[in-house]
Design a protein around this motif. Structure first.
Motif, PDB file in Angstrom:
ATOM      1  N   ALA A 165     -25.916  23.903 -56.721  1.00  0.00           N
ATOM      2  CA  ALA A 165     -25.553  24.760 -57.940  1.00  0.00           C
ATOM      3  C   ALA A 165     -24.024  24.569 -58.008  1.00  0.00           C
ATOM      4  N   ILE A 166     -23.609  24.941 -59.343  1.00  0.00           N
ATOM      5  CA  ILE A 166     -22.117  24.667 -59.822  1.00  0.00           C
ATOM      6  C   ILE A 166     -21.852  26.081 -60.527  1.00  0.00           C
ATOM      7  N   PRO A 167     -21.533  27.275 -59.459  1.00  0.00           N
ATOM      8  CA  PRO A 167     -21.262  28.327 -60.017  1.00  0.00           C
ATOM      9  C   PRO A 167     -19.802  28.263 -60.839  1.00  0.00           C
ATOM     10  N   HIS A 168     -19.371  28.828 -61.834  1.00  0.00           N
ATOM     11  CA  HIS A 168     -18.054  28.426 -62.366  1.00  0.00           C
ATOM     12  C   HIS A 168     -17.654  29.815 -63.232  1.00  0.00           C
ATOM     13  N   ALA A 169     -16.356  29.812 -63.290  1.00  0.00           N
ATOM     14  CA  ALA A 169     -15.972  30.925 -64.391  1.00  0.00           C
ATOM     15  C   ALA A 169     -14.512  30.519 -64.664  1.00  0.00           C
ATOM     16  N   GLY A 220     -11.572  24.849 -56.438  1.00  0.00           N
ATOM     17  CA  GLY A 220     -12.670  24.266 -55.988  1.00  0.00           C
ATOM     18  C   GLY A 220     -13.204  25.018 -54.629  1.00  0.00           C
ATOM     19  N   LEU A 221     -14.499  25.245 -54.463  1.00  0.00           N
ATOM     20  CA  LEU A 221     -14.789  25.826 -53.117  1.00  0.00           C
ATOM     21  C   LEU A 221     -16.419  25.128 -53.062  1.00  0.00           C
ATOM     22  N   ILE A 222     -16.632  24.505 -51.646  1.00  0.00           N
ATOM     23  CA  ILE A 222     -17.830  24.273 -51.466  1.00  0.00           C
ATOM     24  C   ILE A 222     -18.495  25.193 -50.273  1.00  0.00           C
ATOM     25  N   ILE A 223     -19.615  25.955 -50.613  1.00  0.00           N
ATOM     26  CA  ILE A 223     -20.135  26.775 -49.722  1.00  0.00           C
ATOM     27  C   ILE A 223     -21.687  26.435 -49.470  1.00  0.00           C
ATOM     28  N   HIS A 230     -26.332  24.195 -51.400  1.00  0.00           N
ATOM     29  CA  HIS A 230     -25.176  23.878 -51.409  1.00  0.00           C
ATOM     30  C   HIS A 230     -24.491  24.295 -52.877  1.00  0.00           C
ATOM     31  N   PHE A 231     -23.338  24.969 -52.562  1.00  0.00           N
ATOM     32  CA  PHE A 231     -22.726  25.452 -54.004  1.00  0.00           C
ATOM     33  C   PHE A 231     -21.249  24.911 -54.035  1.00  0.00           C
ATOM     34  N   LEU A 232     -21.050  24.381 -55.197  1.00  0.00           N
ATOM     35  CA  LEU A 232     -19.703  23.840 -55.375  1.00  0.00           C
ATOM     36  C   LEU A 232     -19.162  24.757 -56.700  1.00  0.00           C
ATOM     37  N   THR A 233     -18.335  25.676 -56.019  1.00  0.00           N
ATOM     38  CA  THR A 233     -17.598  26.860 -57.182  1.00  0.00           C
ATOM     39  C   THR A 233     -16.580  26.125 -57.704  1.00  0.00           C
TER      40      THR A 233
END
Length: 150
Positions: A64-68, A78-81, A99-102
């Motif tokens: 997923a790519i949560p973004h704001a 950018g953060l990878i969680i 895996h999240f790439l925010t």
């Protein structure tokens, strides 16, 4: 160099995070951004949650790519969680997210936002990258993947 490597430092790669839901994940991201960049943590979590209400940022395949867009932010972050356990995130394929790439971008950085989203989606859609991400044991290893160094 992948543009994500420029905005996601080794310190912004958070592995084995204990989060049991979307809000706890967003709170963890917000605390990290507050502690490392000085932005108001409740503001970040709220922006991410508001964006997610518009439609899931889960791409499927466990990513997923949560973004704001964030007022007061001067440069993209950018953060990878990687949570300890995959989180349900409403992906079309029904798979939980591993895996999240925010992406957090300045409020008025429209083209930058779109370019980073495209780069993130392109990278996360690659089977080889996702497989390597699963095998990475440290933030430094993940960052090397972003740099294209294997």
């Amino acid at each position: 160099m992948n543009p994500l490597a420029r905005i996601c430092s080794v310190d912004d790669i958070l592995l084995d995070i204990n989060a049991i839901g979307q809000q706890q994940l967003f709170d963890t991201i917000a605390r990290h951004v507050h502690d490392n960049y000085g932005l108001a943590d409740q503001h970040i979590a709220r922006r991410l949650a508001e964006r997610e209400k518009m439609g899931t940022t889960a791409l499927g395949k466990g990513v997923a790519i949560p973004h704001a867009r964030v007022p007061g932010l001067q440069v993209a972050i950018g953060l990878i969680i990687r949570p300890t356990l995959p989180l349900p995130f409403g992906a079309a394929d029904g798979k939980p997210v591993e895996h999240f790439l925010t992406l957090l971008v300045p409020e008025h950085a429209t083209q930058t936002h779109l370019d980073l989203l495209a780069a993130a989606a392109g990278l996360l859609w690659q089977n080889a990258f996702r497989d390597a991400l699963k095998q990475a044991h440290s933030p430094r290893e993940v960052h090397r993947l972003l740099l294209g160094v294997h």
